[in-house]
Design a protein around this motif. Sequence first.
Motif, PDB file in Angstrom:
ATOM      1  N   ARG A  21     -31.736   3.671 -27.498  1.00  0.00           N
ATOM      2  CA  ARG A  21     -32.887   4.483 -27.864  1.00  0.00           C
ATOM      3  C   ARG A  21     -33.873   4.587 -26.702  1.00  0.00           C
ATOM      4  O   ARG A  21     -34.366   5.677 -26.387  1.00  0.00           O
ATOM      5  N   VAL A  22     -34.137   3.446 -26.025  1.00  0.00           N
ATOM      6  CA  VAL A  22     -35.088   3.440 -24.925  1.00  0.00           C
ATOM      7  C   VAL A  22     -34.581   4.264 -23.749  1.00  0.00           C
ATOM      8  O   VAL A  22     -35.340   4.934 -23.061  1.00  0.00           O
ATOM      9  N   LYS A  23     -33.260   4.259 -23.503  1.00  0.00           N
ATOM     10  CA  LYS A  23     -32.706   4.999 -22.382  1.00  0.00           C
ATOM     11  C   LYS A  23     -33.039   6.485 -22.463  1.00  0.00           C
ATOM     12  O   LYS A  23     -33.167   7.155 -21.446  1.00  0.00           O
ATOM     13  N   TRP A  24     -33.150   6.985 -23.668  1.00  0.00           N
ATOM     14  CA  TRP A  24     -33.413   8.405 -23.845  1.00  0.00           C
ATOM     15  C   TRP A  24     -34.889   8.683 -24.098  1.00  0.00           C
ATOM     16  O   TRP A  24     -35.264   9.769 -24.501  1.00  0.00           O
ATOM     17  N   THR A  25     -35.711   7.699 -23.888  1.00  0.00           N
ATOM     18  CA  THR A  25     -37.150   7.878 -24.061  1.00  0.00           C
ATOM     19  C   THR A  25     -37.811   7.910 -22.694  1.00  0.00           C
ATOM     20  O   THR A  25     -37.778   6.927 -21.965  1.00  0.00           O
ATOM     21  N   LEU A  26     -38.401   9.038 -22.334  1.00  0.00           N
ATOM     22  CA  LEU A  26     -39.031   9.164 -21.016  1.00  0.00           C
ATOM     23  C   LEU A  26     -40.345   8.417 -20.935  1.00  0.00           C
ATOM     24  O   LEU A  26     -40.836   8.142 -19.853  1.00  0.00           O
ATOM     25  N   GLY A  30     -42.560   2.973 -16.265  1.00  0.00           N
ATOM     26  CA  GLY A  30     -42.421   3.714 -15.007  1.00  0.00           C
ATOM     27  C   GLY A  30     -43.295   4.943 -14.981  1.00  0.00           C
ATOM     28  O   GLY A  30     -43.936   5.247 -13.963  1.00  0.00           O
ATOM     29  N   LEU A  31     -43.346   5.660 -16.084  1.00  0.00           N
ATOM     30  CA  LEU A  31     -44.180   6.849 -16.176  1.00  0.00           C
ATOM     31  C   LEU A  31     -45.652   6.474 -16.047  1.00  0.00           C
ATOM     32  O   LEU A  31     -46.430   7.169 -15.386  1.00  0.00           O
ATOM     33  N   VAL A  32     -46.036   5.354 -16.655  1.00  0.00           N
ATOM     34  CA  VAL A  32     -47.411   4.872 -16.564  1.00  0.00           C
ATOM     35  C   VAL A  32     -47.746   4.534 -15.108  1.00  0.00           C
ATOM     36  O   VAL A  32     -48.789   4.930 -14.585  1.00  0.00           O
ATOM     37  N   MET A  67     -39.166   6.320  -1.601  1.00  0.00           N
ATOM     38  CA  MET A  67     -39.782   5.057  -1.199  1.00  0.00           C
ATOM     39  C   MET A  67     -40.356   4.314  -2.398  1.00  0.00           C
ATOM     40  O   MET A  67     -40.172   3.106  -2.548  1.00  0.00           O
ATOM     41  N   LYS A  68     -41.057   5.054  -3.272  1.00  0.00           N
ATOM     42  CA  LYS A  68     -41.670   4.402  -4.431  1.00  0.00           C
ATOM     43  C   LYS A  68     -40.614   3.949  -5.429  1.00  0.00           C
ATOM     44  O   LYS A  68     -40.768   2.906  -6.069  1.00  0.00           O
ATOM     45  N   ILE A  69     -39.544   4.732  -5.583  1.00  0.00           N
ATOM     46  CA  ILE A  69     -38.467   4.314  -6.480  1.00  0.00           C
ATOM     47  C   ILE A  69     -37.883   2.985  -6.009  1.00  0.00           C
ATOM     48  O   ILE A  69     -37.640   2.074  -6.803  1.00  0.00           O
ATOM     49  N   VAL A  70     -37.682   2.853  -4.692  1.00  0.00           N
ATOM     50  CA  VAL A  70     -37.121   1.617  -4.130  1.00  0.00           C
ATOM     51  C   VAL A  70     -38.069   0.444  -4.332  1.00  0.00           C
ATOM     52  O   VAL A  70     -37.675  -0.643  -4.792  1.00  0.00           O
ATOM     53  N   LEU A  71     -39.359   0.640  -4.007  1.00  0.00           N
ATOM     54  CA  LEU A  71     -40.322  -0.453  -4.122  1.00  0.00           C
ATOM     55  C   LEU A  71     -40.540  -0.873  -5.571  1.00  0.00           C
ATOM     56  O   LEU A  71     -40.533  -2.066  -5.890  1.00  0.00           O
ATOM     57  N   VAL A  72     -40.725   0.106  -6.457  1.00  0.00           N
ATOM     58  CA  VAL A  72     -41.011  -0.238  -7.853  1.00  0.00           C
ATOM     59  C   VAL A  72     -39.775  -0.838  -8.524  1.00  0.00           C
ATOM     60  O   VAL A  72     -39.891  -1.736  -9.357  1.00  0.00           O
ATOM     61  N   GLU A  73     -38.587  -0.364  -8.139  1.00  0.00           N
ATOM     62  CA  GLU A  73     -37.361  -0.996  -8.650  1.00  0.00           C
ATOM     63  C   GLU A  73     -37.320  -2.460  -8.229  1.00  0.00           C
ATOM     64  O   GLU A  73     -36.900  -3.333  -9.007  1.00  0.00           O
ATOM     65  N   VAL A 241     -36.627   8.198 -13.340  1.00  0.00           N
ATOM     66  CA  VAL A 241     -37.066   9.418 -14.028  1.00  0.00           C
ATOM     67  C   VAL A 241     -38.570   9.627 -13.833  1.00  0.00           C
ATOM     68  O   VAL A 241     -39.028  10.740 -13.549  1.00  0.00           O
ATOM     69  N   ALA A 242     -39.342   8.544 -13.946  1.00  0.00           N
ATOM     70  CA  ALA A 242     -40.799   8.651 -13.837  1.00  0.00           C
ATOM     71  C   ALA A 242     -41.214   9.158 -12.461  1.00  0.00           C
ATOM     72  O   ALA A 242     -42.042  10.073 -12.347  1.00  0.00           O
TER      73      ALA A 242
END
Length: 425
Positions: A21-26, A30-32, A67-73, A241-242
């Motif tokens: 369920r969470v996988k399909w919730t945007l 991350g969005l925050v 860059m942000k995807i890498v750092l936040v991951e 996604v975010a």
Amino acid sequence: MSQTSESSSARHDTETTDQARVKWTLVGPGLVAAATGVGAADLVATMIAGQRFGYALLWAVIIGTVMKIVLVEGVGRYSLATGNTMFHGWRELGRWTSWHFVPYIVIWGLVYGAASMSGAGLALSALFPGTSLEMWAIVSGIACFALTWLGQYQLFEKLSAILVGIMFVTVVGIAAITAPNLPEVIAGLVPRIPDGSFVYVLSIAGGVGGTITLAAYGYWLREKEWYTPKWMKVMRMDNAVAYAVTGIFVLATLALGAELLYSANVAVSDNDQGLVDMSDVLAERYGTFISKLFIVGFFSAAFSSCLGVWNGVSLMFADYIGHLKKIPQDDPRTSTGGKYYRAYLIWLTFPPMLLLLLGKPTGLIIAYGVLGALFMPFLGLTLLVLLNTKHTPKQWRNGWFVNTLMAIISAAFVYLCVSQVAEVF
């Protein structure tokens, strides 16, 4: 024995269903984090880059998103793999980490509080001509304070999602109306650095959601109750996604600068007022409705950034106090709605109002600029250490590819830090 097996199976099925369920919730941490990091200043910097260089720096926005995807991951992976917060990781590296964190979070909070409220207030005063910017700034600050005081994370997350939706639809929609020049857009995907654009390249790459809120991502994972490595795949999807969404939003801002300002040789202010100037350009080209729609998107970006900092950085402060007092990580006093969280909310909201009314002292602005420039390289370099040593379980440490990316990112932020500090002085 059978009942135990059935119970375990049912629990596993529930966990699997929850994750699906969470996988399909945007809507997620991350969005925050991404929405919080993209404020009025980032929009202005990107728009001015479009004004001066057209689509030539479009590739830098994409690089910044990666860059942000890498750092936040990395922040999320450390948090889920260890069950610890980022501040816990920093403390494990030595007490020296607090030497940077303490003055940063105190001075940064004071100046950012004023700047953030001012950005939201500017949008509202433009939306309602003849009203006071300072009045709207104070109203915005009090609204953020009230919405985050009770510590209702689910409410905060839903509000952030609504604001992101508004700013995405309005700004991306308006950019589409301008009918971007496709050949120039494609040419902008090829990395090149026009004369005088190098600092803009670094600023744009560093500005796609790049603030202390990147480190707050781990705290929002905890608030979401994503605690363990079982949430790793969901976290990575949430993060990717975010930042893809906010990357598209920032690309749209660059397109507005390129299509409406660069092509027509129109200049706007290089501060928050530049967004109001852009609304005037839109009014002349497309009418008042489109102009007002842009300001609504501008307000949504400014207010979501304000709201996210009020919640996320207050959580980081509460965690910092908890470590000083050796309070367990799950103690209510260090969580959302706890007394240390609320103490920092007060600091973010009310003292900055004096800066709004009295003007911002030069010394504080200089300290804010220097400390802010230091944070991103601090985060990148400490993540490199934490994710390559015993501080992280071996299974979840960096591979050579992620290490290469993080090293390049950290080097870029070190250079940007030196450039910003030199500019301040």
